[in-house]
Design a protein around this motif. Sequence first.
Motif, PDB file in Angstrom:
ATOM      1  N   ARG A  30     151.315  70.407  21.301  1.00  0.00           N
ATOM      2  CA  ARG A  30     152.425  69.612  20.778  1.00  0.00           C
ATOM      3  C   ARG A  30     153.132  68.945  21.954  1.00  0.00           C
ATOM      4  O   ARG A  30     153.261  69.531  23.029  1.00  0.00           O
ATOM      5  CB  ARG A  30     153.412  70.504  20.030  1.00  0.00           C
ATOM      6  CG  ARG A  30     154.629  69.801  19.484  1.00  0.00           C
ATOM      7  CD  ARG A  30     155.606  70.788  18.819  1.00  0.00           C
ATOM      8  NE  ARG A  30     154.977  71.608  17.801  1.00  0.00           N
ATOM      9  CZ  ARG A  30     154.889  71.286  16.512  1.00  0.00           C
ATOM     10  NH1 ARG A  30     155.409  70.165  16.079  1.00  0.00           N
ATOM     11  NH2 ARG A  30     154.293  72.093  15.665  1.00  0.00           N
ATOM     12  N   ILE A  31     153.617  67.728  21.732  1.00  0.00           N
ATOM     13  CA  ILE A  31     154.444  67.024  22.704  1.00  0.00           C
ATOM     14  C   ILE A  31     155.785  66.750  22.034  1.00  0.00           C
ATOM     15  O   ILE A  31     155.827  66.248  20.906  1.00  0.00           O
ATOM     16  CB  ILE A  31     153.801  65.686  23.144  1.00  0.00           C
ATOM     17  CG1 ILE A  31     152.419  65.916  23.744  1.00  0.00           C
ATOM     18  CG2 ILE A  31     154.710  64.959  24.135  1.00  0.00           C
ATOM     19  CD1 ILE A  31     151.631  64.626  23.972  1.00  0.00           C
ATOM     20  N   ILE A  32     156.874  67.068  22.728  1.00  0.00           N
ATOM     21  CA  ILE A  32     158.212  66.889  22.176  1.00  0.00           C
ATOM     22  C   ILE A  32     159.037  66.040  23.138  1.00  0.00           C
ATOM     23  O   ILE A  32     159.119  66.361  24.323  1.00  0.00           O
ATOM     24  CB  ILE A  32     158.912  68.241  21.951  1.00  0.00           C
ATOM     25  CG1 ILE A  32     158.095  69.114  20.994  1.00  0.00           C
ATOM     26  CG2 ILE A  32     160.336  68.028  21.432  1.00  0.00           C
ATOM     27  CD1 ILE A  32     158.560  70.548  20.909  1.00  0.00           C
ATOM     28  N   LEU A  33     159.621  64.977  22.615  1.00  0.00           N
ATOM     29  CA  LEU A  33     160.556  64.155  23.371  1.00  0.00           C
ATOM     30  C   LEU A  33     161.936  64.396  22.785  1.00  0.00           C
ATOM     31  O   LEU A  33     162.160  64.173  21.588  1.00  0.00           O
ATOM     32  CB  LEU A  33     160.183  62.674  23.277  1.00  0.00           C
ATOM     33  CG  LEU A  33     161.087  61.707  24.040  1.00  0.00           C
ATOM     34  CD1 LEU A  33     161.020  61.966  25.540  1.00  0.00           C
ATOM     35  CD2 LEU A  33     160.698  60.269  23.728  1.00  0.00           C
ATOM     36  N   THR A  34     162.858  64.874  23.617  1.00  0.00           N
ATOM     37  CA  THR A  34     164.185  65.251  23.149  1.00  0.00           C
ATOM     38  C   THR A  34     165.173  65.109  24.294  1.00  0.00           C
ATOM     39  O   THR A  34     164.917  64.383  25.246  1.00  0.00           O
ATOM     40  CB  THR A  34     164.154  66.681  22.551  1.00  0.00           C
ATOM     41  OG1 THR A  34     165.389  66.962  21.912  1.00  0.00           O
ATOM     42  CG2 THR A  34     163.820  67.735  23.588  1.00  0.00           C
ATOM     43  N   THR A  35     166.294  65.803  24.215  1.00  0.00           N
ATOM     44  CA  THR A  35     167.277  65.807  25.304  1.00  0.00           C
ATOM     45  C   THR A  35     167.544  67.248  25.727  1.00  0.00           C
ATOM     46  O   THR A  35     167.378  68.181  24.914  1.00  0.00           O
ATOM     47  CB  THR A  35     168.610  65.154  24.888  1.00  0.00           C
ATOM     48  OG1 THR A  35     169.195  65.945  23.856  1.00  0.00           O
ATOM     49  CG2 THR A  35     168.415  63.724  24.420  1.00  0.00           C
ATOM     50  N   PRO A  36     167.969  67.463  26.979  1.00  0.00           N
ATOM     51  CA  PRO A  36     168.255  68.830  27.426  1.00  0.00           C
ATOM     52  C   PRO A  36     169.269  69.552  26.547  1.00  0.00           C
ATOM     53  O   PRO A  36     169.110  70.739  26.273  1.00  0.00           O
ATOM     54  CB  PRO A  36     168.804  68.623  28.846  1.00  0.00           C
ATOM     55  CG  PRO A  36     168.199  67.346  29.297  1.00  0.00           C
ATOM     56  CD  PRO A  36     168.116  66.493  28.060  1.00  0.00           C
ATOM     57  N   ALA A  37     170.279  68.847  26.093  1.00  0.00           N
ATOM     58  CA  ALA A  37     171.304  69.495  25.263  1.00  0.00           C
ATOM     59  C   ALA A  37     170.714  70.089  23.986  1.00  0.00           C
ATOM     60  O   ALA A  37     171.144  71.146  23.531  1.00  0.00           O
ATOM     61  CB  ALA A  37     172.407  68.495  24.918  1.00  0.00           C
ATOM     62  N   LEU A  38     169.717  69.433  23.426  1.00  0.00           N
ATOM     63  CA  LEU A  38     169.104  69.940  22.195  1.00  0.00           C
ATOM     64  C   LEU A  38     168.195  71.127  22.463  1.00  0.00           C
ATOM     65  O   LEU A  38     167.831  71.860  21.545  1.00  0.00           O
ATOM     66  CB  LEU A  38     168.327  68.828  21.491  1.00  0.00           C
ATOM     67  CG  LEU A  38     169.191  67.671  20.984  1.00  0.00           C
ATOM     68  CD1 LEU A  38     168.329  66.617  20.318  1.00  0.00           C
ATOM     69  CD2 LEU A  38     170.279  68.151  20.046  1.00  0.00           C
ATOM     70  N   LEU A  39     167.846  71.325  23.724  1.00  0.00           N
ATOM     71  CA  LEU A  39     167.058  72.491  24.126  1.00  0.00           C
ATOM     72  C   LEU A  39     167.963  73.638  24.570  1.00  0.00           C
ATOM     73  O   LEU A  39     167.494  74.622  25.122  1.00  0.00           O
ATOM     74  CB  LEU A  39     166.116  72.126  25.268  1.00  0.00           C
ATOM     75  CG  LEU A  39     165.041  71.113  24.949  1.00  0.00           C
ATOM     76  CD1 LEU A  39     164.326  70.674  26.217  1.00  0.00           C
ATOM     77  CD2 LEU A  39     164.058  71.665  23.935  1.00  0.00           C
ATOM     78  N   ASP A  40     169.272  73.493  24.343  1.00  0.00           N
ATOM     79  CA  ASP A  40     170.265  74.452  24.783  1.00  0.00           C
ATOM     80  C   ASP A  40     170.212  74.627  26.295  1.00  0.00           C
ATOM     81  O   ASP A  40     170.210  75.731  26.814  1.00  0.00           O
ATOM     82  CB  ASP A  40     170.076  75.812  24.077  1.00  0.00           C
ATOM     83  CG  ASP A  40     171.237  76.769  24.348  1.00  0.00           C
ATOM     84  OD1 ASP A  40     172.371  76.279  24.527  1.00  0.00           O
ATOM     85  OD2 ASP A  40     171.003  77.977  24.408  1.00  0.00           O
ATOM     86  N   ASP A  41     170.106  73.499  26.977  1.00  0.00           N
ATOM     87  CA  ASP A  41     170.057  73.506  28.424  1.00  0.00           C
ATOM     88  C   ASP A  41     170.760  72.281  28.947  1.00  0.00           C
ATOM     89  O   ASP A  41     171.095  71.378  28.197  1.00  0.00           O
ATOM     90  CB  ASP A  41     168.611  73.556  28.932  1.00  0.00           C
ATOM     91  CG  ASP A  41     168.469  74.434  30.151  1.00  0.00           C
ATOM     92  OD1 ASP A  41     169.273  74.278  31.089  1.00  0.00           O
ATOM     93  OD2 ASP A  41     167.562  75.285  30.176  1.00  0.00           O
TER      94      ASP A  41
END
Length: 133
Positions: free
Chosen positions: A120-131
């Motif tokens: 899987r490849i995920i494009l997101t933001t650090p904040a959404l990764l709790d980081d």
Amino acid sequence: MGSDYVETPPGEETLNFPGKVYRWDYSKGYRVFISAESGEVLEISATASDAETNLGAGVGDRADKVFSIYRNTYIEPESVHGGKLYGLFKVEGAAALYFNFNLKEGQTPKDIRADNVVERIILTTPALLDDSF
């Protein structure tokens, strides 16, 4: 990606998102999360066999290929919670690009080996990764 998706309307469960989201599921193996409030795309997840990044790393590729492409250009940041975020790269626009590999039960991203493949490849933001990096 077109209009061939099934939309799930916002519910009470927000996952790691800052509010309610729409979820668009594409039959080819893509999932998009969109903020119900702002209409902003918050995350794109791909499991489609033809999914690949702009640099040519894709689902089904071996870790050695992905790392040879991405480690030359981007960093795998340190988590604010401690430890390196293996397989996750800080890319343009304050985004986070995460490659999820076929690890065995009990393994962590630290255990990624050259022959592990991208599931899987995920494009997101650090904040959404709790980081925050």
